[in-house]
Scaffold this motif. Structure first.
Motif, short mmCIF file in Angstrom:
data_model
loop_
_atom_site.label_atom_id
_atom_site.label_comp_id
_atom_site.label_asym_id
_atom_site.label_seq_id
_atom_site.Cartn_x
_atom_site.Cartn_y
_atom_site.Cartn_z
N HIS A 91 0.83 -1.20 0.00
CA HIS A 91 0.00 0.00 0.00
C HIS A 91 0.87 1.26 0.00
CE1 HIS A 91 1.11 -0.69 4.17
NE2 HIS A 91 0.79 0.55 4.45
N GLN A 92 2.18 1.09 -0.13
CA GLN A 92 3.09 2.22 -0.16
C GLN A 92 3.94 2.19 -1.43
OE1 GLN A 92 5.33 2.10 3.51
NE2 GLN A 92 3.59 2.79 4.73
N GLY A 93 4.43 3.36 -1.83
CA GLY A 93 5.22 3.45 -3.04
C GLY A 93 6.33 4.47 -2.89
N ILE A 94 7.16 4.56 -3.93
CA ILE A 94 8.35 5.42 -3.90
C ILE A 94 8.29 6.43 -5.04
CG2 ILE A 94 10.86 5.51 -4.15
CD1 ILE A 94 10.19 4.22 -1.60
N LEU A 95 8.53 7.69 -4.70
CA LEU A 95 8.66 8.76 -5.68
C LEU A 95 10.12 9.19 -5.72
CD1 LEU A 95 6.87 10.60 -7.54
CD2 LEU A 95 6.90 12.26 -5.68
N GLY A 96 10.69 9.27 -6.90
CA GLY A 96 12.07 9.71 -7.04
C GLY A 96 12.13 11.18 -7.41
N ILE A 97 13.08 11.90 -6.79
CA ILE A 97 13.35 13.30 -7.14
C ILE A 97 14.84 13.37 -7.47
CG2 ILE A 97 13.22 15.71 -6.37
CD1 ILE A 97 11.23 14.72 -4.20
N GLU A 98 15.15 13.62 -8.73
CA GLU A 98 16.53 13.50 -9.20
C GLU A 98 16.97 14.75 -9.94
OE1 GLU A 98 17.17 9.20 -10.71
OE2 GLU A 98 15.03 9.61 -10.98
N GLY A 99 18.26 15.07 -9.80
CA GLY A 99 18.83 16.19 -10.52
C GLY A 99 19.70 17.05 -9.62
N PRO A 100 20.48 17.96 -10.20
CA PRO A 100 21.37 18.81 -9.41
C PRO A 100 20.64 19.65 -8.36
CG PRO A 100 21.89 18.96 -11.75
CD PRO A 100 20.62 18.20 -11.64
N ASP A 101 19.37 19.99 -8.61
CA ASP A 101 18.61 20.83 -7.68
C ASP A 101 17.65 20.04 -6.80
OD1 ASP A 101 19.89 23.04 -8.72
OD2 ASP A 101 18.19 23.66 -9.97
N ALA A 102 17.77 18.72 -6.77
CA ALA A 102 16.79 17.91 -6.05
C ALA A 102 16.68 18.30 -4.58
CB ALA A 102 17.14 16.42 -6.18
N VAL A 103 17.82 18.43 -3.90
CA VAL A 103 17.80 18.78 -2.47
C VAL A 103 17.28 20.19 -2.26
CG1 VAL A 103 19.25 19.18 -0.45
CG2 VAL A 103 19.62 17.15 -1.86
N LYS A 104 17.79 21.12 -3.05
CA LYS A 104 17.36 22.52 -2.93
C LYS A 104 15.87 22.65 -3.20
CE LYS A 104 18.18 27.10 -4.97
NZ LYS A 104 18.94 27.84 -6.03
N PHE A 105 15.38 21.94 -4.20
CA PHE A 105 13.96 22.01 -4.54
C PHE A 105 13.09 21.52 -3.40
CE2 PHE A 105 10.37 19.33 -5.90
CZ PHE A 105 9.50 20.34 -6.26
N LEU A 106 13.35 20.31 -2.90
CA LEU A 106 12.47 19.75 -1.87
C LEU A 106 12.60 20.51 -0.55
CD1 LEU A 106 10.36 17.53 -1.75
CD2 LEU A 106 12.07 16.04 -0.68
N GLN A 107 13.77 21.10 -0.32
CA GLN A 107 13.97 21.90 0.90
C GLN A 107 12.96 23.03 0.97
OE1 GLN A 107 15.67 21.44 3.48
NE2 GLN A 107 16.34 23.34 4.42
N GLY A 108 12.58 23.57 -0.16
CA GLY A 108 11.65 24.69 -0.19
C GLY A 108 10.19 24.28 -0.22
N GLN A 109 9.93 22.99 -0.06
CA GLN A 109 8.55 22.51 -0.18
C GLN A 109 8.01 21.80 1.06
OE1 GLN A 109 6.73 23.24 -2.88
NE2 GLN A 109 8.50 24.30 -3.73
N VAL A 110 8.87 21.37 1.97
CA VAL A 110 8.41 20.46 3.03
C VAL A 110 8.87 20.91 4.41
CG1 VAL A 110 8.33 18.52 1.43
CG2 VAL A 110 10.42 18.93 2.76
N THR A 111 8.28 20.29 5.45
CA THR A 111 8.53 20.72 6.84
C THR A 111 9.85 20.25 7.40
OG1 THR A 111 7.38 18.76 7.69
CG2 THR A 111 6.06 20.75 7.35
N CYS A 112 10.39 19.13 6.93
CA CYS A 112 11.65 18.61 7.47
C CYS A 112 12.83 19.24 6.74
CB CYS A 112 11.69 17.09 7.37
SG CYS A 112 11.44 16.44 5.71
#
Length: 332
Positions: A29-50
């Protein structure tokens, strides 16, 4: 479990799930989403609470994506598998929505999103010594809760000493599943939900999108919010609740009896007082043995004694302990 499957579960058709033995649970019932690329960390940093910058340790983090008004769109667990690759685990019923929500903003970054669920088989291990069991198999040692180990191309995440998530890469899945099964007993997904409830961790399902704030699910108490990380969508509201408001509602763990044939209440189901006044909502429920169930509910701190299910007002909820303390004043 996906909410649709959960609603069909009853006491009479669910396996007993309280045991001291190690359990191996299929988390399909669970799955995995991949976020890849030079800006992956910077991008997700600006979207989530952790704080995504923590992931290089290596650790995993639970977190949430919020609306600009600080309401939770989704919940997840994420780790950094490579310098430019993040793997985000979430309920399968939420993956499409998460990908769509993040996709609105990723077009401005050197990063891309992809559903990686077909590349991983997700399992959970619960029971006393779960983490030690995985350490024996991998020949490695966890550094603590939220830490992960890479074994071959797969990842093992210690949520706590009695719960381990196993993200098995396709090329490892058959052999590692066999290894993990040598000293474990197969159990239904309900067992994982029950263990998660007992750990006091609530997640967002399709029925509860935009219903809760991170604080109402106690995310500030389980290291799923970093108040010093900087800006992200909804950060202003989340920070204001932390620094300037007195939180009057939290998530609590409860138990209740269900007659044979009664379905479990679904996420978002109403919680009422003895007069039928709505007090809050159910986060998730799971079946235990002996015609009982456990759940996480969000209700006012000062109204914990007389709680009932709105759909079945004859069923009273009894409060149980959580593995952490809930402060009854401002969370400074």
């Amino acid at each position: 479990m996906e909410p649709d499957a959960m609603s069909a579960l009853t006491i009479s058709d669910t396996l007993a799930t309280t045991t001291d033995s190690l359990q191996l649970i299929e988390l399909d019932h669970q799955g995995i989403l991949g976020i890849e690329g030079p800006d992956a960390v910077k991008f997700l940093q600006g979207q989530v609470t952790c704080d995504i910058r923590d992931l290089a340790s290596p650790v995993s983090r639970a977190g949430a994506q919020c609306t600009p008004k600080g309401r939770m769109l989704s919940s997840f667990r994420v780790l950094q598998s490579q310098p430019e690759t993040l793997l985000l685990r979430a309920d399968t019923a939420m993956l499409e929505a998460i990908q769509k929500d993040l996709g609105k903003y990723i077009v401005f970054s050197k990063a891309r999103l992809s559903n990686r669920s077909e590349h991983y088989r997700l399992l959970g291990i619960t029971g006393a010594g779960a983490a030690k069991y995985v350490e024996e198999i991998s020949g490695q040692t966890f550094s603590g809760n939220d830490a992960w180990l890479k074994y071959r191309q797969s990842f093992f995440i210690q949520l706590d000493e009695q719960r381990v998530e196993c993200w098995l890469a396709s090329e490892d899945a058959v052999q590692l599943t066999s290894q993990l099964g040598t000293r474990t007993t197969k159990a239904p997904a309900n067992s994982w939900t029950l263990a998660t409830i007992r750990a006091g961790f609530g997640e967002v399902y399709p029925e509860t999108r935009e219903l809760f704030t991170p604080q109402s699910l106690n995310y500030q108490l389980v290291n799923a919010i970093n108040f010093r990380k900087g800006c992200y969508t909804g950060q202003e509201i989340v920070a204001r609740l932390h620094y300037k408001a007195t939180l009057k509602r939290h998530m609590y763990r409860v138990t209740f009896r269900l007659p044979d044939g009664f379905s479990l209440p679904t996420p978002g189901a109403g919680i009422v007082d003895a007069q039928g006044k709505t007090l809050g909502e159910l986060v998730v429920a799971a079946v235990d043995r002996n015609n009982t169930a456990e759940a996480l509910v969000v209700v006012p701190d000062n109204q914990l004694e007389h709680l009932y299910l709105a759909q079945h007002p004859e069923i009273q909820l009894t409060r149980l302990d959580l593995p952490y303390l809930i402060p009854l004043e401002n969370d400074h």
